[in-house]
Design an enzyme around this catalytic site. Sequence first.
Site, PDB file in Angstrom:
ATOM      1  N   HIS A 211      50.336  38.788  27.151  1.00 12.46           N
ATOM      2  CA  HIS A 211      49.409  39.485  28.054  1.00 12.46           C
ATOM      3  C   HIS A 211      49.888  39.558  29.497  1.00 12.46           C
ATOM      4  CE1 HIS A 211      48.280  35.490  29.412  1.00 12.46           C
ATOM      5  NE2 HIS A 211      47.729  36.065  30.455  1.00 12.46           N
TER       6      HIS A 211
HETATM    7  C1  UD1 Z   1      43.970  37.469  34.034  1.00 12.59           C
HETATM    8  C2  UD1 Z   1      44.741  36.630  35.048  1.00 12.59           C
HETATM    9  C3  UD1 Z   1      45.836  35.848  34.326  1.00 12.59           C
HETATM   10  C4  UD1 Z   1      45.277  35.065  33.158  1.00 12.59           C
HETATM   11  C5  UD1 Z   1      44.526  36.019  32.238  1.00 12.59           C
HETATM   12  C6  UD1 Z   1      43.938  35.314  31.049  1.00 12.59           C
HETATM   13  C7  UD1 Z   1      44.873  37.623  37.309  1.00 12.59           C
HETATM   14  C8  UD1 Z   1      45.759  38.248  38.305  1.00 12.59           C
HETATM   15  N1  UD1 Z   1      45.386  37.432  36.068  1.00 12.59           N
HETATM   16  O1  UD1 Z   1      44.888  38.441  33.526  1.00 12.59           O
HETATM   17  O2  UD1 Z   1      46.420  34.942  35.240  1.00 12.59           O
HETATM   18  O3  UD1 Z   1      46.333  34.451  32.452  1.00 12.59           O
HETATM   19  O4  UD1 Z   1      43.483  36.647  33.000  1.00 12.59           O
HETATM   20  O5  UD1 Z   1      43.562  36.221  30.063  1.00 12.59           O
HETATM   21  O6  UD1 Z   1      43.751  37.282  37.617  1.00 12.59           O
HETATM   22  N2  UD1 Z   1      40.382  43.846  30.016  1.00 12.59           N
HETATM   23  C9  UD1 Z   1      39.477  44.191  29.040  1.00 12.59           C
HETATM   24  N3  UD1 Z   1      38.378  43.397  28.896  1.00 12.59           N
HETATM   25  C10 UD1 Z   1      38.163  42.315  29.654  1.00 12.59           C
HETATM   26  C11 UD1 Z   1      39.076  41.979  30.659  1.00 12.59           C
HETATM   27  C12 UD1 Z   1      40.198  42.742  30.811  1.00 12.59           C
HETATM   28  O7  UD1 Z   1      39.638  45.166  28.327  1.00 12.59           O
HETATM   29  O8  UD1 Z   1      37.144  41.620  29.432  1.00 12.59           O
HETATM   30  C13 UD1 Z   1      41.592  44.679  30.179  1.00 12.59           C
HETATM   31  C14 UD1 Z   1      41.391  45.781  31.173  1.00 12.59           C
HETATM   32  O9  UD1 Z   1      42.127  46.893  30.750  1.00 12.59           O
HETATM   33  C15 UD1 Z   1      42.015  45.224  32.434  1.00 12.59           C
HETATM   34  C16 UD1 Z   1      43.165  44.398  31.856  1.00 12.59           C
HETATM   35  O10 UD1 Z   1      42.648  43.888  30.628  1.00 12.59           O
HETATM   36  O11 UD1 Z   1      42.401  46.182  33.330  1.00 12.59           O
HETATM   37  C17 UD1 Z   1      43.627  43.257  32.716  1.00 12.59           C
HETATM   38  O12 UD1 Z   1      42.548  42.375  32.990  1.00 12.59           O
HETATM   39  P1  UD1 Z   1      42.578  41.462  34.310  1.00 12.59           P
HETATM   40  O13 UD1 Z   1      41.380  40.617  34.371  1.00 12.59           O
HETATM   41  O14 UD1 Z   1      42.858  42.298  35.487  1.00 12.59           O
HETATM   42  O15 UD1 Z   1      43.850  40.562  34.104  1.00 12.59           O
HETATM   43  P2  UD1 Z   1      44.354  39.760  32.820  1.00 12.59           P
HETATM   44  O16 UD1 Z   1      45.541  40.458  32.290  1.00 12.59           O
HETATM   45  O17 UD1 Z   1      43.272  39.442  31.860  1.00 12.59           O
END
Ligand code: UD1
Length: 380
Positions: A211
């Site tokens: 991820h």
């Molecule tokens: C975040 C953290 C990372 C951690 C990870 C655990 C930051 C910069 N990164 O990354 O350090 O290891 O969480 O999982 O804070 N999305 C969904 N549903 C959700 C949440 C996210 O579909 O409930 C998708 C969306 O397309 C979103 C993407 O995942 O844009 C990224 O989510 P985001 O919370 O920005 O970062 P993570 O990759 O989850």
Amino acid sequence: MRLLNVVGARPQFVKLAPVCRAIDAYNREHSGAPIENVILHTGQHYDPGLSDVFFEELEIPRPDVALGVGSGSHGQQTGKMLQAIEEYLLKDPLDAVVVYGDTNSTIAAALAAVKLHIPVVHVEAGLRSFNRRMPEEINRIATDHISDLLLAPTPTAMNNLRDEQLGERTRFTGDVMLDAIRFNREIARRRSQATERLGLETKRYAVATVHRAENTDGPRLLQVMDALARVATAGLPIVLPLHPRTSNKIRLELPNWRAPEALQIIEPLGYLDMLRIVDGASMVLTDSGGLQKEAFFLGKPCITMRDETEWVETVEGHGNVVTGVDCAAISRAVESWKQRIDAGTPDLSAGIKAGFGDGDAATKTVAAIKDFLASTAQAR
Ligand code: UD1
């Protein structure tokens, strides 16, 4: 004493759970004014499979405040959280704000609190990858430097903080994720049916996750997915619970890529199911920080598909190798682990104790916060 615990992303729920239990235990064991435990969920993770299931399974009290910030660019997401947390703190000032790990929720809450002169406690302080292109590295450095009390999970984290002249604000607690594993391993064995449901044969499969932005947002995505496909077809079936960010990227960037049958891609799992399948696996391949540690704590060899790790104790403790995403390097690491496993289950317990404490990090966390607030009250 009123504490505001700020969480927003999946790994933070896991870290919060033992701290909530330790606060409850403290309140039971001490007469006098109890510690009031207020929980704020930023909404960084909002899918039920990334959020609600963790609160239920880990028996974390429902959040008192839910900001529902959701996804966005780093600036948008962090900015919305900063504004909303500040508004909340202005209405309801607390004695300290506790932040966890290295996500955008961590830095937003730390920044909101420090500007309002509310003490900030950072759980899992001092981790460094020394790779400033990682958003998490920037979040960690910035959070550590504006926090008042730094709780370090490992000796390396202690050293990093000393090197940055933050030693005086630092206490060693050990790792709260070790507390979580110790508490939940048997519960997962009793309650989770994940291995049966997924048709996994104990110790004859690997668990993988992908991820990290560095692996999903660019050419490395194809490399890492192809490497997993190759390992799986070469005789080690892999189950891959896939983070939504990675599924979205594969759909958009690699529309014609298909997983072979031996690489089983599934929806993200809850904490207990994940614990259960890692516990039953032969090894783990991941780019997650938390899963590197969970594998280590469960005595499972790990291959870290990144160019570096913050969790150097897992490597020094002979439970983890860092390969990057090169297919040949990953395949070599798998073969080498297979040989070691055939020679006997690795005993990683000495490395766990030396690197991550005694499994009572949450109790030490609560004690450190109490001491810190008592000493600052005296100084005032
Ligand atoms: C975040 C953290 C990372 C951690 C990870 C655990 C930051 C910069 N990164 O990354 O350090 O290891 O969480 O999982 O804070 N999305 C969904 N549903 C959700 C949440 C996210 O579909 O409930 C998708 C969306 O397309 C979103 C993407 O995942 O844009 C990224 O989510 P985001 O919370 O920005 O970062 P993570 O990759 O989850």
